[in-house]
Design a protein around this motif. Sequence first.
Motif, PDB file in Angstrom:
ATOM      1  N   PRO A  43      28.102  33.298  48.325  1.00  0.00           N
ATOM      2  CA  PRO A  43      27.737  34.681  48.620  1.00  0.00           C
ATOM      3  C   PRO A  43      26.665  35.200  47.661  1.00  0.00           C
TER       4      PRO A  43
ATOM      5  N   TYR B 148      34.262  38.079  45.742  1.00  0.00           N
ATOM      6  CA  TYR B 148      32.883  37.600  45.790  1.00  0.00           C
ATOM      7  C   TYR B 148      32.660  36.664  46.967  1.00  0.00           C
ATOM      8  N   LEU B 149      33.637  36.622  47.881  1.00  0.00           N
ATOM      9  CA  LEU B 149      33.535  35.689  48.998  1.00  0.00           C
ATOM     10  C   LEU B 149      33.012  36.351  50.252  1.00  0.00           C
TER      11      LEU B 149
ATOM     12  N   GLU C 239      31.508  23.282  38.040  1.00  0.00           N
ATOM     13  CA  GLU C 239      32.670  23.904  38.692  1.00  0.00           C
ATOM     14  C   GLU C 239      33.796  22.873  38.841  1.00  0.00           C
TER      15      GLU C 239
ATOM     16  N   MET D 125      37.390  24.481  46.768  1.00  0.00           N
ATOM     17  CA  MET D 125      38.084  25.150  45.670  1.00  0.00           C
ATOM     18  C   MET D 125      38.166  26.646  45.951  1.00  0.00           C
ATOM     19  N   ALA D 126      39.324  27.198  45.690  1.00  0.00           N
ATOM     20  CA  ALA D 126      39.512  28.637  45.916  1.00  0.00           C
ATOM     21  C   ALA D 126      38.586  29.424  45.001  1.00  0.00           C
ATOM     22  N   ARG D 127      38.134  30.548  45.463  1.00  0.00           N
ATOM     23  CA  ARG D 127      37.263  31.374  44.647  1.00  0.00           C
ATOM     24  C   ARG D 127      37.731  32.819  44.699  1.00  0.00           C
ATOM     25  N   LEU D 128      37.372  33.572  43.661  1.00  0.00           N
ATOM     26  CA  LEU D 128      37.767  34.978  43.621  1.00  0.00           C
ATOM     27  C   LEU D 128      37.361  35.656  44.922  1.00  0.00           C
TER      28      LEU D 128
ATOM     29  N   LEU E  36      36.431  28.750  39.879  1.00  0.00           N
ATOM     30  CA  LEU E  36      36.006  30.044  40.391  1.00  0.00           C
ATOM     31  C   LEU E  36      37.163  30.886  40.916  1.00  0.00           C
ATOM     32  N   ASP E  37      38.375  30.296  40.975  1.00  0.00           N
ATOM     33  CA  ASP E  37      39.495  31.124  41.434  1.00  0.00           C
ATOM     34  C   ASP E  37      39.968  32.075  40.336  1.00  0.00           C
TER      35      ASP E  37
END
Lengths: 346, 346
Positions: A112, B7-8, A65, B1-4, A71-72
């Motif tokens: 998650p 899915y959070l 990652e 890190m930002a994530r979608l 993952l954004d």
Amino acid sequence: MARLKSYLTGADLKAIGEQGLLSILEENFSRVERPDVLRGIGEDCAVIPISRTQCLLITTDTLVEGVHFRLDYTPPYLLGKKAMAVNLSDVAAMGGVPTHAFLNLALPERMPVAFVRRLVQGINFWCRRYSVPIIGGDTVSCPYGVVLTITVLGKGYKGKIALRSGAREGDLIFVSGYLGDAAAGLALLEGKRKPDTAYRRLFRAQLDPIPQLELGRCLAEHKLASAMIDLSDGLATDLAHIVEESGVAAEIDAGKVPISTACRKLARESDASALAWALFGGEDYGLLFIVSPDNAEKIRKELKSLTKVEGPFCVGKIVKGRGVFLWGNGYKKDITHKGYDHFAKR
Amino acid sequence: MARLKSYLTGADLKAIGEQGLLSILEENFSRVERPDVLRGIGEDCAVIPISRTQCLLITTDTLVEGVHFRLDYTPPYLLGKKAMAVNLSDVAAMGGVPTHAFLNLALPERMPVAFVRRLVQGINFWCRRYSVPIIGGDTVSCPYGVVLTITVLGKGYKGKIALRSGAREGDLIFVSGYLGDAAAGLALLEGKRKPDTAYRRLFRAQLDPIPQLELGRCLAEHKLASAMIDLSDGLATDLAHIVEESGVAAEIDAGKVPISTACRKLARESDASALAWALFGGEDYGLLFIVSPDNAEKIRKELKSLTKVEGPFCVGKIVKGRGVFLWGNGYKKDITHKGYDHFAKR
């Protein structure tokens, strides 16, 4: 994290680059001359003979990652799918048939469950398509991010495995499809642009590559490729591996490098070089294969019907010497190993 | 890190624990019923038949900086040595002979070259000792820390591979050596104590475990173990795997759990429980094996001469039912899966 002081001094990996790191590995794990190892480090897959006719192929790739994916903008389903695809691509590059896989999942404990479910479903897409069951692996916590390692086993037939070392002077250099789309797709994603139908193929190339298993198998089966590798680090670097293992040089004709309309359009709009994406960008995961002049016509005519790829395209030829060279309008440039380097000064 | 974002939300891995994560994997990668997979998920190694008599064994383990090791007290040479040892231990637990290995190195680009050299030399120690060449792998950059994945292939003979599933009511439970030393060693290191000769064996157990390949091989060869596993997550959890795969229960006699003098001494001094280290600490990397009463005498008498281990010690017996139970002075406790859990609430 604090580290033992005595090992904190001196040159770091950035100073020696990926090739320097590989040299350290090769010093210690010298190429093995054993009857039970046909090919080891320096191929897309290791090759172990298991019977008079069959070989076991093994390949393993780690995705980190923040390095290989973010993952954004990467949906977990596509992340899993790609992680599996890049390993299958290595089996394709040897002309093998994938048989089994292993999954090592390092995940933050705050990840998650929904993310993990989709990730695993994505991995499973290619597992089902090619009947490659996941039969082992490891699950560990990793506080800082997702690290995915997939290992794929495959089988190949002795004498019908495509290596990196068979290229000879006079052979022609083919690629299976357009180059640079994946790098262009990455530029789009990093630039945080919204999906646009004109650029759909670029997003797809970056996020959802397709392993060329049927093509690889067909080339190996009919002994049409004197050498083969998958396009993971960019033509400049992947071709460098072939010429080094084969003891030859390569000349690429800049005008013949296949670049899609979408890729050219984005390059123009973003003041970037489509040719640079094609040569140095990597992650296209097509096949790069070397063909003797006798077989070139067969490749051009019959390959489209045999497989489902857009190419093949001839991009240059193998010559005497060392290195990978780009020929353009009145220039010749050494581009050996100018593709993606994990530990390069950037 | 930002994530979608999508899915959070929802439960995370901490909420479902390692067993919950494994369930998700099993839903997708259901245990395979295929002639080319003898054993998959749920064993120390996957087992693939390759000839009428021989099987291929495959195991893979990932070690994460800050989770499995800390670089402030782990010299890189011992880190490499241990990373290889824990994989060889899985081959030992099946009674196999290791043959080839693969190394996936994820390293920060600021990692000193001297560190990498020593790490690789440590890995090479066991490779040389058991003639197990590294024949492939991957090198990638990893901004946040060192993540090491080693995959080991081995061979075993059909009908002479020790599985987790063979334990029967009435069988006796053996461990190959003292338990808890590795956990005690970790407590010492985490407490940042200086090496003390009295505690040398504890440091060594944590930093430099020895794979019990000769013992595993001997038990499998002579069909002395009805079931076997290596002690990586602690007796409570490793034994739980055996009773689950075998459809039985286990009773451990608290008074028979072998604990070294050094381990007891440290527990007294630091107000800890030596028995808890032994049952739940993990990382001892000895073998846990189940023996029919007929073979128990042979094990007690002949094993010391056949192998170089301190034990074996009988710690309890297999009974009807489900679960792992600890019997002490007037108490009986359910300790099923109470060993190390990567995603447990702590």
